[in-house]
Write a protein that holds these residues in place. Structure first.
Motif, mmCIF file in Angstrom:
data_model
loop_
_atom_site.group_PDB
_atom_site.id
_atom_site.type_symbol
_atom_site.label_atom_id
_atom_site.label_comp_id
_atom_site.label_asym_id
_atom_site.label_seq_id
_atom_site.Cartn_x
_atom_site.Cartn_y
_atom_site.Cartn_z
ATOM 1 N N GLY A 1 0.803 -1.218 0.000
ATOM 2 C CA GLY A 1 0.000 0.000 0.000
ATOM 3 C C GLY A 1 0.836 1.268 0.000
ATOM 4 O O GLY A 1 0.514 2.232 -0.705
ATOM 5 N N SER A 2 1.927 1.276 0.780
ATOM 6 C CA SER A 2 2.775 2.470 0.850
ATOM 7 C C SER A 2 3.406 2.767 -0.512
ATOM 8 O O SER A 2 3.446 3.928 -0.950
ATOM 9 C CB SER A 2 3.867 2.293 1.913
ATOM 10 N N PHE A 3 3.866 1.728 -1.204
ATOM 11 C CA PHE A 3 4.467 1.947 -2.525
ATOM 12 C C PHE A 3 3.401 2.292 -3.555
ATOM 13 O O PHE A 3 3.658 3.064 -4.489
ATOM 14 C CB PHE A 3 5.239 0.705 -2.972
ATOM 15 N N CYS A 4 2.219 1.747 -3.367
ATOM 16 C CA CYS A 4 1.111 2.028 -4.277
ATOM 17 C C CYS A 4 0.733 3.516 -4.232
ATOM 18 O O CYS A 4 0.621 4.176 -5.269
ATOM 19 C CB CYS A 4 -0.078 1.160 -3.887
ATOM 20 N N PHE A 5 0.563 4.059 -3.024
ATOM 21 C CA PHE A 5 0.213 5.478 -2.883
ATOM 22 C C PHE A 5 1.395 6.382 -3.237
ATOM 23 O O PHE A 5 1.212 7.506 -3.697
ATOM 24 C CB PHE A 5 -0.289 5.761 -1.471
ATOM 25 N N TYR A 6 2.594 5.866 -3.025
ATOM 26 C CA TYR A 6 3.797 6.581 -3.464
ATOM 27 C C TYR A 6 3.765 6.759 -4.985
ATOM 28 O O TYR A 6 4.022 7.847 -5.505
ATOM 29 C CB TYR A 6 5.033 5.793 -3.034
ATOM 30 N N GLY A 7 3.404 5.682 -5.693
ATOM 31 C CA GLY A 7 3.288 5.752 -7.147
ATOM 32 C C GLY A 7 2.178 6.686 -7.591
ATOM 33 O O GLY A 7 2.304 7.382 -8.605
ATOM 34 N N LEU A 8 1.082 6.733 -6.827
ATOM 35 C CA LEU A 8 -0.033 7.624 -7.147
ATOM 36 C C LEU A 8 0.411 9.081 -7.081
ATOM 37 O O LEU A 8 0.072 9.889 -7.958
ATOM 38 C CB LEU A 8 -1.190 7.380 -6.167
ATOM 39 N N ILE A 9 1.182 9.421 -6.049
ATOM 40 C CA ILE A 9 1.684 10.789 -5.910
ATOM 41 C C ILE A 9 2.650 11.121 -7.046
ATOM 42 O O ILE A 9 2.646 12.230 -7.594
ATOM 43 C CB ILE A 9 2.368 10.978 -4.540
#
Length: 318
Positions: A160-168
């Protein structure tokens, strides 16, 4: 053709290095995870600082900071730096506590979690194949939860942390070198303060561990720079296939190098995840082929471009 070959080769190199990093972090199991993360941040900043100095790009960094501050987007970069730090911390902790297979599971889940985030935040439509893929991943996570008696929070938090990192990163797109510089620059003061207060000393575990901690910066920066070259020289669908090398190598390293137990319970979980990935890849391939078929022929493209240019001229005259 040469550019695509360069993109594929650098993409392969990046994902192979990322896949093998589990062994590197396991060698640092004697160092607390938070200290390892702090050293990684500090030495990454030193490494990227050397790269920027050689490229004479520090002025670009400061100009980027001023522009992002003016556009009120600097907060997103700070948030992305915190998210990637959380991702690094969880991964280092899991590998150091003999949970490398669970860590690789997180990286398998990540692409499909990206789909879920795209639906929720980017309002993208969910195809049938993506729905089936996510369904099988959910089944795998449920089975793992039932088997262990608890929700695999570390695995889901890492994904999840990398997923939202990619979203940003999609919202604020920057060159890889500048982006990595800003992300490490913003969390480096926290890392330095932590290391000053920490009872652990970098040299206390011997010269071998000290050298590994210093080299953690290079180990972090090299795959990211290779990946930056890959994204510029190859298409997304190719990188989409290559990305599964990372968790696959992690899993093989965990079982055959780190000698982690791979029970039939884990095999069942991975079977559901892998099936979901196959469905996801099949859907991506089908969508890509449809897109290629819908593209106009070269002559049609020329005609379309001429028509667009003519339309612009007419609008300008009006």
């Amino acid at each position: 053709m040469e550019n695509k070959r360069l993109g594929v080769s650098t993409g392969l190199a990046a994902y192979i290095l990322w896949g093998m990093l589990g062994v590197f972090w396991e060698l640092l199991h004697a160092v607390p995870a938070m200290d390892t993360l702090a050293y990684r941040i500090v030495w990454s900043l030193v490494t990227i600082g050397i790269v920027l100095t050689m490229q004479r790009s520090w002025r670009v960094v400061w100009q980027t900071i001023l522009t992002l501050t003016k556009n009120r987007k600097i907060g997103w970069i700070v948030l992305s730096s915190l998210l990637i730090s959380v991702n690094w911390l969880i991964y280092i902790y899991m590998v150091g506590h003999h949970q490398a297979t669970e860590a690789s599971l997180g990286y398998y889940i990540m692409p499909l979690m990206n789909v879920a985030v795209a639906i929720l935040f980017l309002h993208e439509q969910l195809s049938r194949t993506k729905l089936i893929a996510i369904f099988f991943v959910i089944i795998g996570v449920v089975i793992l939860t039932v088997q262990t008696g608890s929700l695999p929070l570390n695995t889901l938090l890492m994904a999840g942390s990398f997923c939202f990192y990619g979203l940003i990163k999609k919202q604020v797109q920057l060159p890889a070198t500048i982006s990595l510089t800003l992300e490490t620059l913003f969390v480096a003061p926290i890392a330095v303060v932590y290391l000053l207060l920490s009872p652990h000393v970098m040299t206390q575990n011997g010269p071998h561990i000290t050298l590994l901690l210093i080299s953690s910066g290079v180990i972090t920066v090299i795959p990211l720079l290779l990946f930056a070259v890959a994204t510029k020289n190859t298409d997304f669908i190719t990188l989409g296939f290559i990305q599964y090398l990372n968790p696959t190598i992690q899993l093989l390293m965990a079982v055959f190098v780190l000698h982690e137990a791979f029970s039939w319970h884990k095999a069942v979980v991975f079977a559901f995840i892998w099936f979901g990935i196959l469905v996801f890849i099949f859907g991506s391939l089908r969508s890509y082929r449809k897109l290629q078929q819908m593209r106009p022929a070269p002559q049609d493209r020329k005609t379309a471009d001429e028509q667009q240019t003519y339309s612009k001229k007419v609008v300008e005259k009006v």
